[in-house]
Design a protein around this motif. Structure first.
Motif, PDB file in Angstrom:
ATOM      1  N   LEU A   7       0.833  -1.201   0.000  1.00 16.97           N
ATOM      2  CA  LEU A   7       0.000   0.000   0.000  1.00 16.97           C
ATOM      3  C   LEU A   7       0.866   1.249   0.000  1.00 16.97           C
ATOM      4  CD1 LEU A   7      -2.793   1.340   0.239  1.00 16.97           C
ATOM      5  CD2 LEU A   7      -2.579   1.154   2.718  1.00 16.97           C
ATOM      6  N   ILE A  10       2.103   1.832  -3.419  1.00 17.16           N
ATOM      7  CA  ILE A  10       1.056   2.317  -4.317  1.00 17.16           C
ATOM      8  C   ILE A  10       0.778   3.798  -4.086  1.00 17.16           C
ATOM      9  CG2 ILE A  10      -1.403   2.105  -4.878  1.00 17.16           C
ATOM     10  CD1 ILE A  10      -1.161  -0.873  -4.256  1.00 17.16           C
ATOM     11  N   LEU A  11       0.820   4.193  -2.795  1.00 15.13           N
ATOM     12  CA  LEU A  11       0.480   5.577  -2.462  1.00 15.13           C
ATOM     13  C   LEU A  11       1.680   6.517  -2.474  1.00 15.13           C
ATOM     14  CD1 LEU A  11      -1.957   4.893   0.526  1.00 15.13           C
ATOM     15  CD2 LEU A  11      -2.535   5.251  -1.877  1.00 15.13           C
ATOM     16  N   GLU A  58     -11.407   1.690  -7.695  1.00 15.04           N
ATOM     17  CA  GLU A  58     -10.095   1.397  -7.130  1.00 15.04           C
ATOM     18  C   GLU A  58      -9.557   0.082  -7.701  1.00 15.04           C
ATOM     19  OE1 GLU A  58      -8.716   3.569  -5.256  1.00 15.04           O
ATOM     20  OE2 GLU A  58     -10.422   4.829  -4.723  1.00 15.04           O
ATOM     21  N   GLU A  62      -4.865  -2.147  -4.682  1.00 13.02           N
ATOM     22  CA  GLU A  62      -4.999  -1.051  -3.722  1.00 13.02           C
ATOM     23  C   GLU A  62      -6.105  -1.337  -2.727  1.00 13.02           C
ATOM     24  OE1 GLU A  62      -5.800   3.786  -3.738  1.00 13.02           O
ATOM     25  OE2 GLU A  62      -5.164   2.757  -5.567  1.00 13.02           O
TER      26      GLU A  62
END
Length: 304
Positions: A7, A10-11, A58, A62
């Motif tokens: 995560l 991804i962010l 989404e 994610e």
């Protein structure tokens, strides 16, 4: 790869991503033990997450990573709430808030277990505080114990319905908990009884049965039936008290028969002895004692 690490990757391209901001905010709330705020924040975010998940906007990776991150933090919040509920000086208002928090994060069953544990702990403290007085109030101690136990059961049942609603699962859980407390009550009645062959024990047994059955009757309106269990648990003790008291009185009659004062009961106008009953009715003082105990004992025999 660890889902939370995934995560973060991804962010990482957008430090202002709402999910990253939320997780940071939630971490701060958990670190500061602001449980009520954390519950509200988590509840609101999960609703948003469900909407986003249903829309399909989404990516699966994610979604999975964010869901895992929420589960991890929810577990931390759950642990904090349970620990806070276990504080001995916690007020009922604060306990309700904690239990409400557990319910909001989807832990209703755990909330009910914590509630019953809290009532059980408080009941145990109240009983332990009273036990030294059993030797003082030899005839009424059982009534006080009964009041403590059955009032706790009634309150726990009412609180359950208020917080969690009336459901078969909740009712079964209350019954199991209450049966344990009633078994403990029956054991304490016997352990703290005066000598079973004494008049005090006999009178205490009468009071115990009368009071406890009344409390059981009151609980039946809430769908909780404990009368049969109570009678099964108390029967051996009651039978022992009855048997030993009869034996005691019989011994006294035999031992005192030779020197017993004989009382002549003369009929008086309007009394039950007038009429067809012979005026020369003889009754010994030990006989009077025996009849007195028979009258008390017959009440218990009728109940059983």
């Amino acid at each position: 790869k660890d889902p939370e690490t995934e995560l973060d990757e991804i962010l990482s391209h957008g430090t202002q991503d709402p999910k990253a901001i939320f997780l940071d905010k939630l971490d701060v709330l958990l670190a500061e033990h602001k449980m009520e705020e954390a519950v509200l924040a988590l509840e609101a975010e999960e609703k948003k997450y469900l909407v986003a998940d249903e829309s399909g906007k989404e990516s699966n990776a994610e979604n999975t990573a964010f869901k895992t991150a929420l589960i991890k933090r929810k577990a931390i919040l759950e642990d904090q709430l349970v620990r806070y509920c276990g504080q001995p000086a916690l007020s009922m208002t604060e306990l309700r808030k904690c239990l409400s928090g557990l319910i909001k994060i989807g832990k209703s069953s755990l909330a009910h277990q914590v509630l019953l544990k809290a009532y059980g702990s408080q009941l145990q403290k109240n009983v332990e505080a009273f036990l030294p007085n059993c030797s003082i109030y030899t005839q009424t101690y059982s009534a006080t114990l009964s009041q403590l136990v059955f009032s706790a059961i009634a309150k726990a049942a009412k609180e359950t319905n208020t917080l969690l609603g009336d459901s078969p699962m909740n009712t079964n859980r209350i019954i199991q908990w209450a049966e344990y407390e009633i078994e403990t009550f029956a054991r304490l009645v016997k352990e703290n009884s005066p000598l079973p062959e004494s008049v005090s024990a006999l009178r205490s047994a009468c009071i115990c049965i009368e009071t406890s059955l009344h409390h059981c009757s009151c609980l039946e309106s809430q769908g909780l039936k404990f009368s049969k269990l109570l009678m099964v648990l108390l029967r051996p003790y009651i039978e022992e008290v009855l048997d030993l008291n009869f034996r005691r009185v019989r011994r006294k009659i035999v031992d005192g028969a030779r020197n017993d004062d004989i009382l002549l009961l003369t009929p008086q106008e309007g009394s039950p002895l007038s009429g067809p009953v012979s005026p020369n009715v003889m009754l010994t003082s030990s006989g009077k004692k025996f009849m007195s105990i028979v009258n008390v004992s017959s009440l218990l025999i009728l109940i059983f």
